[in-house]
Design a protein around this motif. Structure first.
Motif, PDB file in Angstrom:
ATOM      1  N   MET A  27      66.364  45.891  40.312  1.00 60.13           N
ATOM      2  CA  MET A  27      65.381  46.954  40.104  1.00 60.13           C
ATOM      3  C   MET A  27      64.135  46.409  39.389  1.00 60.13           C
ATOM      4  N   SER A  62      62.089  44.254  41.872  1.00 61.20           N
ATOM      5  CA  SER A  62      61.420  45.079  42.890  1.00 61.20           C
ATOM      6  C   SER A  62      60.245  45.830  42.278  1.00 61.20           C
ATOM      7  N   SER A  63      60.410  46.366  41.069  1.00 61.92           N
ATOM      8  CA  SER A  63      59.329  47.145  40.461  1.00 61.92           C
ATOM      9  C   SER A  63      58.125  46.280  40.153  1.00 61.92           C
ATOM     10  N   ILE A  78      55.140  50.485  44.379  1.00 66.35           N
ATOM     11  CA  ILE A  78      56.022  51.324  43.562  1.00 66.35           C
ATOM     12  C   ILE A  78      56.940  52.219  44.403  1.00 66.35           C
ATOM     13  N   ALA A 131      59.903  50.386  45.428  1.00 71.53           N
ATOM     14  CA  ALA A 131      60.834  50.167  44.312  1.00 71.53           C
ATOM     15  C   ALA A 131      61.711  51.404  44.102  1.00 71.53           C
ATOM     16  N   TRP A 132      61.052  52.610  44.169  1.00 71.88           N
ATOM     17  CA  TRP A 132      61.834  53.855  44.047  1.00 71.88           C
ATOM     18  C   TRP A 132      62.841  53.953  45.191  1.00 71.88           C
ATOM     19  N   ALA A 155      65.745  51.852  44.470  1.00 73.33           N
ATOM     20  CA  ALA A 155      66.594  52.460  43.429  1.00 73.33           C
ATOM     21  C   ALA A 155      67.507  53.511  44.065  1.00 73.33           C
ATOM     22  N   HIS A 165      67.065  54.265  37.563  1.00 73.81           N
ATOM     23  CA  HIS A 165      65.755  54.916  37.732  1.00 73.81           C
ATOM     24  C   HIS A 165      64.853  54.732  36.520  1.00 73.81           C
ATOM     25  N   THR A 196      64.914  52.184  34.574  1.00 78.56           N
ATOM     26  CA  THR A 196      64.469  50.780  34.649  1.00 78.56           C
ATOM     27  C   THR A 196      63.263  50.658  35.577  1.00 78.56           C
ATOM     28  N   VAL A 197      63.360  51.294  36.751  1.00 78.76           N
ATOM     29  CA  VAL A 197      62.246  51.230  37.711  1.00 78.76           C
ATOM     30  C   VAL A 197      61.010  51.868  37.095  1.00 78.76           C
ATOM     31  N   THR A 235      59.643  49.578  34.108  1.00 84.27           N
ATOM     32  CA  THR A 235      59.102  48.294  34.587  1.00 84.27           C
ATOM     33  C   THR A 235      57.819  48.514  35.374  1.00 84.27           C
ATOM     34  N   SER A 236      57.805  49.566  36.212  1.00 86.63           N
ATOM     35  CA  SER A 236      56.602  49.761  37.025  1.00 86.63           C
ATOM     36  C   SER A 236      55.416  50.168  36.158  1.00 86.63           C
TER      37      SER A 236
END
Ligand code: ATP
Ligand code: MG
Length: 498
Positions: free
Chosen positions: A138, A141-142, A147, A150-151, A154, A203, A205-206, A209-210
């Motif tokens: 995650m 990817s973020s 974005i 990335a979601w 997730a 979620h 984390t995403v 990080t994003s």
């Protein structure tokens, strides 16, 4: 990043440039190149490490008595190795048509999520502590992917892992229990609690990080814009500088031409006066001769001004000229002292000369350097009353050479000090003390010092004396290399008593 990788990255930037991309899109495409060239390959290497790590973990766990479906686990690892080979091929820099970097990264991330779920499924799924490895995916990817993607990943991780755990819990899929661990997959409360915590962690984390990645990207863009503006300013400054130098050159040429033009008629007038004085055109009465003498003196003054202007423009040219050589400044100072010794003797002035050993040569223009020595020593003698003392010093100091001329003369009034380097400026006390003088000498000295990247300082006390200190660097850049001047002159120390 390795040097070879950096080089190939630099070439790729050039290729993108050649395709005619704008600077903005180049910044964007650089991230793409990073993804394709550097990070995609880095992930591939990381995956080899992960496969190796998994093999070791499985062997260790099996040897500790943990019961595992080894065949399925190794088949999954073989699948990972297989698609990793495929990505090695797809990201090969020598391939003319490579996969779109973002798509390539998305494919890798998706494949990793599927295989991680499979590995966990064959090793206890919800019971396996390595389920937290989803977090790494995650984060990556973020940071790297848009974005939305990335979601999406997730959500995929939640569906894959959650679906597998629930299917195992409901008996739709075989549960490979991690014996001798307790079989907690049977507990509905534990399964639901773990899945809720898992979904939330993934979620959050995403999200975090994003947010951080977006802020960093925003800062990066700001820094890039700032660098672009600075670059523009630097270019404008360089242009203005070039234009200034051009104007300076034009001014010098103009001054030189004008001085040359003036010198010829002035010299002609002097010759004519000499002819008249010599009586070639008939005997002249004494008052006429006296007048001619005065005219001759005026002409000499004018010639001195014209000559000084000529010297000033030549010295200013020295700042721009590239024709330089290693100059023994010590020898120049000795020669100047010799030529002015008579002036000092005539005024009963004690001339003390101290030229230290080991004074390095200067990369410069001999004529301009001679002007520094001659004007400063000439001023010191000129503005020192009879019976005074003039001291000339030359010594090396931390890669520079210091040239100092001190006198016990009339000094410079404090209000005149800021102006003495201006063209044609003479202080009132100097005009009263010594009639002759154009006020150009120190302008010449200043230009010559600047032409050699040096500095000049003056310290003066009215009625007590003046000290000029010139610092000249002896290190210079020749063809991009720093070169230091060598020394050859022996040390000399003498005092000429009147
Ligand atoms: P010239 O152009 O013939 O040298 P100048 O000596 O008057 O004429 P500069 O050498 O430029 O001109 O000096 C400018 C002024 O600085 C002098 O007129 C004088 O007022 C002051 N000055 C320079 N050196 C000294 C000194 N050693 N002692 C006192 N005043 C000085
Ligand atoms: Mg002078």
């Amino acid at each position: 990043m390795q040097t070879a990788e950096r080089k190939s990255l630099a070439t790729e930037v050039e290729v993108e440039k050649a395709r005619g991309l704008t600077i903005e899109s180049l910044a964007e495409s650089f991230a793409t190149i990073e993804l394709r060239g550097g990070l995609c390959r880095w992930f591939i290497q990381l995956r080899w490490g992960a496969v190796l790590g998994a093999v070791v973990t499985i062997i260790v766990a099996a040897s500790l008595g943990v019961q595992l479906p080894l065949l399925w686990l190794f088949l999954t690892l073989a699948a990972i190795a297989l698609y990793n080979f495929a990505f090695v091929y797809l990201t090969n820099p020598r391939r003319s048509r490579r996969a779109d970097p973002h798509r390539c990264a998305l494919m890798q991330a998706t494949a990793d999520l599927v295989t991680l779920t499979m590995l966990l499924h064959f090793s206890g799924s919800v019971e396996n502590p390595f389920a937290f490895f989803f977090i790494f995916h995650m984060i990556i990817s973020s940071v790297l992917l848009p974005i939305k993607w990335a979601w999406g990943l997730a959500a995929l991780a939640t569906v894959l892992f959650g679906g597998t755990v629930l299917a195992e819990h409901n008996g739709l899929l075989t549960h490979y229990h991690l014996s001798p661990f307790p079989n907690i997959c049977q507990s509905s409360l534990f399964v639901v609690g773990t899945l809720v915590a898992f979904t939330l962690t993934i979620h959050v984390t995403v999200f975090m990080t994003s947010v951080i990645a977006t802020r960093l990207r925003y800062r990066e863009r700001e820094v890039k814009e700032l660098a672009k503006t600075l670059q523009q300013y630097a270019e404008e400054l360089e242009e203005a500088n070039e234009r200034l130098e051009q104007l300076e050159r034009m001014k010098s040429t103009h001054l030189r031409k004008m001085s040359h033009e003036l010198r010829a008629p002035l010299n002609a007038a002097k010759s004519l006066i000499n002819i008249l004085k010599a009586g070639y055109k008939g005997e002249l009465p004494p008052p006429a001769l006296e007048t001619l003498d005065r005219v001759s003196i005026r002409l000499d003054e004018m010639l001195a001004i014209v000559n000084s202007i000529l010297t000033l423009s030549r010295v200013r040219d020295a700042r721009l000229t590239q024709e330089r050589e290693w100059v023994d400044f010590g020898r120049i100072v000795s020669e100047v002292v010799e030529s002015l010794r008579a002036n000092a003797l005539a005024k009963n002035i004690e001339l003390q000369v101290d030229l230290l050993r080991g004074v390095p040569h200067i990369w410069g223009v001999p004529e301009a350097l001679r002007e520094i020595a001659s004007n400063l020593i000439d001023n010191a003698i000129r503005y020192t009353p009879k019976g005074g003392r003039v001291e000339v010093l030359l010594y090396p100091h931390e890669g520079d050479i210091i040239f100092q001329v001190s006198d016990t003369g009339i000094g410079i009034p404090p209000e005149d000090l800021p102006h003495i380097f201006e063209e044609f400026y003479r202080s009132r006390n100097a005009k009263e003390f010594a009639h002759e003088g154009t006020g150009l000498g120190l302008s010449i000295v200043k230009s010559a010092v600047e032409a050699h990247n040096g500095e000049i300082e003056v310290f003066s006390e009215l009625g007590k004396g003046t000290t000029f200190t010139v610092t000249l660097p002896t290190r210079t850049q020749i063809s991009g290399k720093e070169v230091a001047g060598e020394s050859s002159i022996p040390s000399t120390k003498e005092t000429v008593q009147p």
